[in-house]
Write an enzyme that holds these catalytic residues in place. Structure first.
Site, PDB file in Angstrom:
ATOM      1  N   LYS A  85      38.086  -5.827 -27.631  1.00  0.00           N
ATOM      2  CA  LYS A  85      38.823  -5.238 -28.761  1.00  0.00           C
ATOM      3  C   LYS A  85      38.017  -4.101 -29.380  1.00  0.00           C
ATOM      4  O   LYS A  85      36.921  -4.305 -29.874  1.00  0.00           O
ATOM      5  CB  LYS A  85      39.095  -6.310 -29.824  1.00  0.00           C
ATOM      6  CG  LYS A  85      39.972  -7.453 -29.318  1.00  0.00           C
ATOM      7  CD  LYS A  85      40.191  -8.504 -30.370  1.00  0.00           C
ATOM      8  CE  LYS A  85      38.918  -9.221 -30.763  1.00  0.00           C
ATOM      9  NZ  LYS A  85      39.154 -10.422 -31.584  1.00  0.00           N
ATOM     10  N   THR A 113      43.095  -5.600 -43.464  1.00  0.00           N
ATOM     11  CA  THR A 113      43.125  -5.997 -42.053  1.00  0.00           C
ATOM     12  C   THR A 113      42.517  -7.384 -41.825  1.00  0.00           C
ATOM     13  O   THR A 113      42.112  -7.706 -40.708  1.00  0.00           O
ATOM     14  CB  THR A 113      42.346  -4.984 -41.194  1.00  0.00           C
ATOM     15  OG1 THR A 113      41.005  -4.890 -41.734  1.00  0.00           O
ATOM     16  CG2 THR A 113      42.989  -3.618 -41.193  1.00  0.00           C
ATOM     17  N   GLY A 160      42.146 -10.868 -40.686  1.00  0.00           N
ATOM     18  CA  GLY A 160      42.902 -11.725 -39.767  1.00  0.00           C
ATOM     19  C   GLY A 160      43.405 -11.063 -38.495  1.00  0.00           C
ATOM     20  O   GLY A 160      44.112 -11.697 -37.713  1.00  0.00           O
ATOM     21  N   THR A 161      43.028  -9.824 -38.251  1.00  0.00           N
ATOM     22  CA  THR A 161      43.530  -9.130 -37.049  1.00  0.00           C
ATOM     23  C   THR A 161      43.187  -9.889 -35.760  1.00  0.00           C
ATOM     24  O   THR A 161      44.043 -10.070 -34.894  1.00  0.00           O
ATOM     25  CB  THR A 161      42.936  -7.705 -36.915  1.00  0.00           C
ATOM     26  OG1 THR A 161      41.536  -7.775 -37.147  1.00  0.00           O
ATOM     27  CG2 THR A 161      43.571  -6.734 -37.872  1.00  0.00           C
ATOM     28  N   GLY A 162      41.925 -10.312 -35.660  1.00  0.00           N
ATOM     29  CA  GLY A 162      41.469 -10.942 -34.414  1.00  0.00           C
ATOM     30  C   GLY A 162      42.183 -12.261 -34.156  1.00  0.00           C
ATOM     31  O   GLY A 162      42.631 -12.526 -33.031  1.00  0.00           O
ATOM     32  N   CYS A 163      42.290 -13.102 -35.189  1.00  0.00           N
ATOM     33  CA  CYS A 163      42.963 -14.408 -35.050  1.00  0.00           C
ATOM     34  C   CYS A 163      44.421 -14.196 -34.670  1.00  0.00           C
ATOM     35  O   CYS A 163      44.988 -14.897 -33.821  1.00  0.00           O
ATOM     36  CB  CYS A 163      42.909 -15.188 -36.361  1.00  0.00           C
ATOM     37  SG  CYS A 163      41.255 -15.405 -37.010  1.00  0.00           S
TER      38      CYS A 163
HETATM   39  N1  LIG Z   1      43.195  -0.171 -38.478  1.00  0.00           N
HETATM   40  C1  LIG Z   1      43.785  -0.642 -37.380  1.00  0.00           C
HETATM   41  N2  LIG Z   1      44.968  -0.115 -36.943  1.00  0.00           N
HETATM   42  C2  LIG Z   1      45.567  -0.575 -35.837  1.00  0.00           C
HETATM   43  N3  LIG Z   1      45.078  -1.587 -35.079  1.00  0.00           N
HETATM   44  C3  LIG Z   1      43.913  -2.163 -35.449  1.00  0.00           C
HETATM   45  C4  LIG Z   1      43.207  -1.739 -36.608  1.00  0.00           C
HETATM   46  N4  LIG Z   1      42.076  -2.503 -36.737  1.00  0.00           N
HETATM   47  C5  LIG Z   1      42.089  -3.363 -35.696  1.00  0.00           C
HETATM   48  N5  LIG Z   1      43.167  -3.159 -34.903  1.00  0.00           N
HETATM   49  C6  LIG Z   1      43.542  -3.917 -33.698  1.00  0.00           C
HETATM   50  O1  LIG Z   1      43.588  -5.286 -34.084  1.00  0.00           O
HETATM   51  C7  LIG Z   1      43.188  -6.113 -32.989  1.00  0.00           C
HETATM   52  C8  LIG Z   1      42.005  -6.981 -33.443  1.00  0.00           C
HETATM   53  O2  LIG Z   1      40.822  -6.187 -33.318  1.00  0.00           O
HETATM   54  P1  LIG Z   1      39.517  -6.290 -34.174  1.00  0.00           P
HETATM   55  O3  LIG Z   1      38.502  -5.505 -33.416  1.00  0.00           O
HETATM   56  O4  LIG Z   1      39.820  -5.894 -35.575  1.00  0.00           O
HETATM   57  O5  LIG Z   1      39.272  -7.847 -34.105  1.00  0.00           O
HETATM   58  P2  LIG Z   1      38.287  -8.758 -34.915  1.00  0.00           P
HETATM   59  O6  LIG Z   1      37.131  -7.972 -35.376  1.00  0.00           O
HETATM   60  O7  LIG Z   1      38.039  -9.944 -34.052  1.00  0.00           O
HETATM   61  O8  LIG Z   1      39.146  -9.203 -36.150  1.00  0.00           O
HETATM   62  P3  LIG Z   1      38.646 -10.111 -37.377  1.00  0.00           P
HETATM   63  O9  LIG Z   1      38.060  -9.170 -38.356  1.00  0.00           O
HETATM   64  O10 LIG Z   1      39.894 -10.753 -37.841  1.00  0.00           O
HETATM   65  O11 LIG Z   1      37.632 -11.070 -36.843  1.00  0.00           O
HETATM   66  C9  LIG Z   1      42.865  -5.159 -31.854  1.00  0.00           C
HETATM   67  O12 LIG Z   1      44.014  -5.012 -31.044  1.00  0.00           O
HETATM   68  C10 LIG Z   1      42.507  -3.868 -32.577  1.00  0.00           C
HETATM   69  O13 LIG Z   1      42.651  -2.746 -31.733  1.00  0.00           O
HETATM   70  C1  LIG Z   2      38.311 -19.640 -40.622  1.00  0.00           C
HETATM   71  C2  LIG Z   2      38.170 -18.266 -40.095  1.00  0.00           C
HETATM   72  N1  LIG Z   2      38.303 -18.062 -38.766  1.00  0.00           N
HETATM   73  C3  LIG Z   2      38.171 -16.815 -38.258  1.00  0.00           C
HETATM   74  C4  LIG Z   2      37.899 -15.733 -39.090  1.00  0.00           C
HETATM   75  C5  LIG Z   2      37.744 -14.368 -38.429  1.00  0.00           C
HETATM   76  O1  LIG Z   2      37.791 -13.328 -39.187  1.00  0.00           O
HETATM   77  C6  LIG Z   2      37.767 -15.991 -40.477  1.00  0.00           C
HETATM   78  N2  LIG Z   2      37.491 -14.995 -41.365  1.00  0.00           N
HETATM   79  N3  LIG Z   2      37.906 -17.253 -40.948  1.00  0.00           N
END
Ligand SMILES: Nc1ncnc2c1ncn2[C@@H]1O[C@H](COP(=O)(O)OP(=O)(O)OP(=O)(O)O)[C@@H](O)[C@H]1O
Ligand SMILES: Cc1ncc(CO)c(N)n1
Length: 265
Positions: free
Chosen positions: A173, A204, A206-209
């Site tokens: 990602k 943003t 929760g994007t990864g989850c």
């Molecule tokens: N500002 C943004 N606009 C559009 N897409 C985004 C943006 N930020 C993240 N993404 C997308 O969101 C998805 C999650 O990516 P990200 O790298 O943010 O994950 P993460 O760091 O694991 O998230 P978290 O912060 O929830 O742990 C990917 O598909 C990424 O390309």
């Molecule tokens: C409980 C939990 N799982 C995953 C993430 C990832 O951002 C978070 N902030 N909190």
């Protein structure tokens, strides 16, 4: 039949990430969401104020209750907190006949640790090998493999380094890079670049989850991995675009964006 999807993750009291994000995503994508809670966090838009992991037997018991009676068409993992929990969950997934999406959660958006440093080796050698799709962000890639990605062209090397631990597919990602939100999906032979416009939105959380749960939901519907990931990317992109302010810090993505009125939704 409505497919069943199980998330094995931590609770985010603020409702934007963790179990809460996973279940909302599953509802939005039309599957039945179920949960195994691994840890409870006291968390809001400002950060993580506390975290308590559950005993390994409580995690195992929840998993068995769900899988042995109800059955699952896909599993997703998120925050696993400790080496003991990582290893127990890897073992449970190994014995389950369903695809597994592994989000190797390391730290929260605010930099709070959600995984003990001592658990990294178990992630590498026990959890990644049972993953159908692993979805590390760039910080997690660096922690797991030592490869630091600063540009899109370095994502290929990062993917190869993660694949060496044995997941069937890896989705690197690139959400933390400047420019478009670009992710790389590969199994070592096929390569799919997923590109979306970056939404200039600080909300943003929760994007990864959300992305990992959306992939699990699509896999549970029987879609092949590249199709499942492409559909999940469309869902998370819309959710980021609609992310909203909540509390005094970083607000959540909008899991319900497709339910709101509006053209093209
Ligand atoms: N500002 C943004 N606009 C559009 N897409 C985004 C943006 N930020 C993240 N993404 C997308 O969101 C998805 C999650 O990516 P990200 O790298 O943010 O994950 P993460 O760091 O694991 O998230 P978290 O912060 O929830 O742990 C990917 O598909 C990424 O390309
Ligand atoms: C409980 C939990 N799982 C995953 C993430 C990832 O951002 C978070 N902030 N909190």
């Amino acid at each position: 039949m409505i497919p069943n999807v199980l998330t094995v993750a931590g609770s985010d009291s603020g409702g934007g990430a963790g179990i809460q994000a996973d279940l909302k995503t599953m509802l939005a994508l039309g599957v039945h969401g179920m949960s195994v809670v691994t840890a409870v966090t006291a968390q809001n838009s400002l950060g993580v104020q506390g975290a308590w992991e559950l005993p390994v037997e409580a995690v195992r018991a929840q998993y068995r209750s769900v899988v042995d009676d109800i059955g699952v068409q896909a599993v997703k993992t998120g925050m696993l907190a400790s080496a003991e929990l990582v290893e127990a969950v890897a073992e449970l997934i190994k014995g389950t006949d369903a695809p597994a999406v592994v989000d190797p959660v390391g730290v929260s958006k605010h930099g709070d640790a959600l995984l003990a440093a001592s658990a990294l080796d178990s992630v590498r050698t026990k959890l990644l090998p049972v993953a159908t799709v692993a979805t590390p962000n760039l910080d997690e890639v660096a922690q797991i493999t030592g490869v630091r990605v600063e540009s899109e062209s370095e994502m290929r090397e990062a993917a190869a380094a993660v694949l060496a631990y044995g997941p069937r597919w890896v989705l690197i990602k690139g959400g933390h890079l400047p420019g478009d939100a670009v992710d790389l999906l590969t199994d070592g032979s096929e390569e799919h670049w997923l590109r979306a416009p970056r939404h200039d939105n600080r909300h943003t959380h929760g994007t990864g989850c959300t992305l990992a749960s959306a992939i699990a939901a699509q896999l549970a519907k029987g879609r092949p991995v590249p199709e499942a990931v492409a559909a999940a990317k469309r869902y998370v992109t819309g959710a980021v675009a609609a992310g909203f302010a909540l509390g005094g810090g970083i607000g959540p993505v909008d899991h319900g964006w497709r339910f709101r009125a509006g053209p093209g939704r």
